[in-house]
Scaffold this motif. Structure first.
Motif, PDB file in Angstrom:
ATOM      1  N   LEU A 121       6.419  -6.766   3.493  1.00  0.00           N
ATOM      2  CA  LEU A 121       5.432  -7.147   2.555  1.00  0.00           C
ATOM      3  C   LEU A 121       5.243  -6.674   1.083  1.00  0.00           C
ATOM      4  CD1 LEU A 121       2.568  -5.211   4.748  1.00  0.00           C
ATOM      5  CD2 LEU A 121       3.083  -7.477   4.699  1.00  0.00           C
ATOM      6  N   PRO A 122       6.283  -7.692   0.434  1.00  0.00           N
ATOM      7  CA  PRO A 122       6.712  -7.179  -0.676  1.00  0.00           C
ATOM      8  C   PRO A 122       5.680  -7.617  -1.973  1.00  0.00           C
ATOM      9  CG  PRO A 122       7.635  -9.339   0.033  1.00  0.00           C
ATOM     10  CD  PRO A 122       6.917  -8.574   1.119  1.00  0.00           C
ATOM     11  N   LYS A 123       4.549  -8.151  -1.817  1.00  0.00           N
ATOM     12  CA  LYS A 123       3.727  -8.641  -2.607  1.00  0.00           C
ATOM     13  C   LYS A 123       2.304  -7.731  -2.723  1.00  0.00           C
ATOM     14  CE  LYS A 123       4.920 -13.559  -2.466  1.00  0.00           C
ATOM     15  NZ  LYS A 123       4.293 -15.095  -2.375  1.00  0.00           N
ATOM     16  N   VAL A 124       2.406  -6.838  -1.884  1.00  0.00           N
ATOM     17  CA  VAL A 124       1.423  -5.973  -1.746  1.00  0.00           C
ATOM     18  C   VAL A 124       1.232  -5.083  -2.942  1.00  0.00           C
ATOM     19  CG1 VAL A 124       0.333  -3.980  -0.327  1.00  0.00           C
ATOM     20  CG2 VAL A 124       1.112  -6.002   0.891  1.00  0.00           C
ATOM     21  N   ARG A 125       0.262  -4.498  -3.436  1.00  0.00           N
ATOM     22  CA  ARG A 125       0.158  -3.487  -4.377  1.00  0.00           C
ATOM     23  C   ARG A 125       0.182  -2.180  -3.472  1.00  0.00           C
ATOM     24  NH1 ARG A 125      -4.583  -3.843  -8.666  1.00  0.00           N
ATOM     25  NH2 ARG A 125      -3.332  -5.439  -9.525  1.00  0.00           N
ATOM     26  N   TYR A 126       1.028  -1.306  -4.257  1.00  0.00           N
ATOM     27  CA  TYR A 126       1.183   0.151  -3.486  1.00  0.00           C
ATOM     28  C   TYR A 126       0.780   1.262  -4.286  1.00  0.00           C
ATOM     29  CZ  TYR A 126       3.944  -2.019   0.097  1.00  0.00           C
ATOM     30  OH  TYR A 126       4.484  -3.089   1.137  1.00  0.00           O
ATOM     31  N   ILE A 127      -0.405   1.904  -4.033  1.00  0.00           N
ATOM     32  CA  ILE A 127      -0.910   3.000  -4.625  1.00  0.00           C
ATOM     33  C   ILE A 127      -1.072   4.256  -3.761  1.00  0.00           C
ATOM     34  CG2 ILE A 127      -2.433   1.301  -5.951  1.00  0.00           C
ATOM     35  CD1 ILE A 127      -4.767   2.037  -4.241  1.00  0.00           C
ATOM     36  N   GLY A 128      -1.376   5.327  -4.515  1.00  0.00           N
ATOM     37  CA  GLY A 128      -1.416   6.710  -4.038  1.00  0.00           C
ATOM     38  C   GLY A 128      -2.085   7.665  -4.528  1.00  0.00           C
ATOM     39  N   GLY A 129      -2.641   8.594  -3.835  1.00  0.00           N
ATOM     40  CA  GLY A 129      -3.517   9.726  -4.069  1.00  0.00           C
ATOM     41  C   GLY A 129      -3.485  10.810  -3.285  1.00  0.00           C
ATOM     42  N   GLY A 130      -4.299  12.011  -3.870  1.00  0.00           N
ATOM     43  CA  GLY A 130      -4.334  13.051  -3.220  1.00  0.00           C
ATOM     44  C   GLY A 130      -3.628  14.455  -3.720  1.00  0.00           C
TER      45      GLY A 130
END
Length: 237
Positions: A121-130
């Protein structure tokens, strides 16, 4: 802020935490704004009595009723099949955004999974939190595009719909190897805060080499009551 107008499909991944109140709040915010959120719990939060403290432990170890207890990957490590099952489900959903909610102890498994996801899934935006991305954003930005510092209530929509999340408060990113971040938004007014979403729709758990709907794994007779926002403990180390 320039935005992407259409409904966004967002998968939120949580590790070893089926309650995950904060992630459920973000789920509510996304759903309330007309997006299509999913929640996947990767591995159950099991605690097991162990013989003694492990010096090479990955997760927390506690003493309860005069017994040593281990949790997370130390007592319930993920299998390759479980990771493959998660990847397959993500490809099936085909999201626009994947959000990782993690403590620092889940940094390695987060990186391992995101690295595999980027291949399919190369076109997905990958975000994070916590806690993890807030405490050590540089480490998480080695494999994520953007992370949220602190509370995500005020920035989750911007991280999902903004064409450039670098315009959103609470967001951090790497630029030419340097950590950059925006100012923090004001604290959330608890009288106006979204309620965690406890519906069973679009929620799954990967455990015991299978993926199951929350209808099959979540105890709907349990009722959790929280007397504070965030962890009420006063830990010292």
């Amino acid at each position: 802020m320039s935005v992407l107008q259409e409904c966004r499909k967002v998968v939120l991944i949580n590790f070893y935490d089926r309650t995950c109140v904060s992630t459920r709040i973000l789920y509510s915010i996304l759903k309330g704004a007309g997006h299509e959120p999913y929640l996947i719990i990767f591995k159950d939060d099991r605690i097991t009595v162990i013989d003694s403290f492990k010096k090479d432990n990955l997760y927390y170890q506690t003493i309860f009723h005069n017994e040593f207890n281990g949790c997370g990957e130390d007592v319930n490590p993920p299998t390759e099949r479980e990771i493959d099952i998660l990847i397959k489900k993500m490809v099936e959903i085909n999201p626009d955004v994947i959000g990782i909610s993690a403590r620092s102890v889940a940094k390695d498994i987060s990186k391992r999974i995101v690295s595999k996801l980027r291949k399919v899934l190369p076109k997905v935006r990958y975000i994070g939190g916590g806690y993890g991305p807030t405490v050590e954003p540089e480490k998480f930005l080695e494999f994520l595009d953007f992370v949220c510092l602190g509370e995500g209530d005020e920035c989750i929509l911007g991280m999902v719909i903004s064409k450039d999340p670098r315009e959103v408060n609470n967001v951090a990113w790497l630029e030419n190897g340097k950590l950059l971040y925006n100012k923090l938004a004001k604290g959330v007014n608890l009288n106006e805060a979204a309620y965690p979403n406890w519906d069973l729709d679009n929620k799954y758990m990967v455990e015991d080499n299978a993926i199951k709907s929350f209808e099959d794994v979540y105890d709907i007779t349990a009722y959790d009551i929280f007397a504070s926002r965030g962890c009420p403990a006063g830990c010292t180390y």
